[in-house]
Design an enzyme around this catalytic site. Sequence first.
Site, PDB file in Angstrom:
ATOM      1  N   SER A   1       0.908  -1.285   0.014  1.00 48.71           N
ATOM      2  CA  SER A   1      -0.014  -0.040  -0.081  1.00 48.71           C
ATOM      3  C   SER A   1       0.913   1.105  -0.003  1.00 48.71           C
ATOM      4  O   SER A   1       1.635   1.569  -0.944  1.00 48.71           O
ATOM      5  CB  SER A   1      -0.951  -0.226   1.361  1.00 48.71           C
ATOM      6  OG  SER A   1      -2.032   0.909   1.036  1.00 48.71           O
TER       7      SER A   1
ATOM      8  N   ASP B   1      -8.462  -6.441  -5.235  1.00 46.78           N
ATOM      9  CA  ASP B   1      -7.954  -5.069  -4.526  1.00 46.78           C
ATOM     10  C   ASP B   1      -9.043  -3.672  -4.928  1.00 46.78           C
ATOM     11  O   ASP B   1      -9.015  -3.658  -6.459  1.00 46.78           O
ATOM     12  CB  ASP B   1      -6.624  -4.666  -4.559  1.00 46.78           C
ATOM     13  CG  ASP B   1      -6.270  -3.804  -3.799  1.00 46.78           C
ATOM     14  OD1 ASP B   1      -7.076  -2.819  -3.373  1.00 46.78           O
ATOM     15  OD2 ASP B   1      -4.934  -3.645  -3.484  1.00 46.78           O
TER      16      ASP B   1
ATOM     17  N   HIS C   1      -7.827  -5.419  -0.640  1.00 45.38           N
ATOM     18  CA  HIS C   1      -6.418  -4.854  -0.346  1.00 45.38           C
ATOM     19  C   HIS C   1      -5.743  -5.395   0.707  1.00 45.38           C
ATOM     20  O   HIS C   1      -4.437  -5.413   0.981  1.00 45.38           O
ATOM     21  CB  HIS C   1      -6.673  -3.233  -0.217  1.00 45.38           C
ATOM     22  CG  HIS C   1      -5.481  -2.283  -0.070  1.00 45.38           C
ATOM     23  ND1 HIS C   1      -4.483  -2.434  -1.027  1.00 45.38           N
ATOM     24  CD2 HIS C   1      -5.230  -1.572   0.954  1.00 45.38           C
ATOM     25  CE1 HIS C   1      -3.615  -1.499  -0.651  1.00 45.38           C
ATOM     26  NE2 HIS C   1      -3.874  -1.387   0.683  1.00 45.38           N
TER      27      HIS C   1
END
Length: 376
Positions: free
Chosen positions: A148, A311, A344
């Site tokens: 991320s 995601d 995610h």
Amino acid sequence: MPISTRIFEKKKVSVGSVRLENGETLSQVEVAVEAAGREPEADGSNIVLVCHALTGDAHAVGDQEQPGWWDGLIGPGKSIDTNLYHVLTLNVLGGCGGTTGPASTNPATGQPYGTDFPVVSIRDMVSVQKRCLEKLGIRRVEMVIGGSMGGMLVLEWGILYPTFARKLVPIATAAALTPTAIAFNDIGRQAILTDPGYQQGSYYPGSGPVQGLAVARMMAMVTYRTPQLFEKRFSRNLQSGRSVIQPDSLFQVESYLRHQGKKLVQRFDANSYLYLLKAMDTHDLGRNRGGVETALAAIEAEVLVVGIREDQLFPVQQQRELYTLLKNLGKKCELLEISSEYGHDAFLVEYEKTGPRIRQFLDQGLNGAGIERRIS
């Protein structure tokens, strides 16, 4: 190597004055560092640098009393084996986990910075980490890994300091956020800014915008997971089996999100949340570099790009684009795609899908350029 001889220590490292990308200067900067595993080799061949995500901190590895947030990936005998490697995690500039940020004392006033803290970029974070590692006598590492926001840092490490790391693992990340991701972030931002407790960022030593930060976290959790997981885990079930028509009835998914909001409020500073969101929103690998492809051309390390097909925040197409650009540039790279109902957040959960390939990459590197793997 016996576990009893492993290192585990936390410390703060002063890096002095730091000039930021926007031209402003922080006169005193400290960085919170967690070190775990074997003693580092002088050539950095057993050192792994971990870059954390938005609400992460330096406590990635943890200990027996307090497991770290990447405890499933890092530890004795795990994919990043602390019996073999020296693992370093640094809290980012602007954070609230011990590194200088908005809640830190401004030397000029003796009061917390609040919104007087200057805007920081992903590149600023990496530059400060580089200074910190130099203070620790570390000139090179074997691998830099992160997911991320942490993945953004990983890519910047490869561009800003091409010979620093031999391997890079950017996970669930991108060269820049999509407009949709920025939109999600702004909903959370507005929840904080419009909370009366925010007080224009000058809420210290008070509790600050508790409700606003909790709502921001609730919004974020919806983007971190998938509709499939919410259906599987909660469906339309109510808490405590109450009737849906009662005024105090609460769906299980509502209870879950509110719990997640409360948990973040207990450990994170709202101003840091805003500053790190802004750093993510404004990040662009190609900015002032002639575009993303030109920027990636600077990378010399081997790269394992990891993407998650479900995601919602960093769509897998963004990782595919990174891989394709690197491949076309002749870089030694590989794309690992996994499928996960966690979306995610799979980079924090699905260790059995990502861990074996990460371990192989760390121990052996890549056998050739331009490989794509898919895991269901």
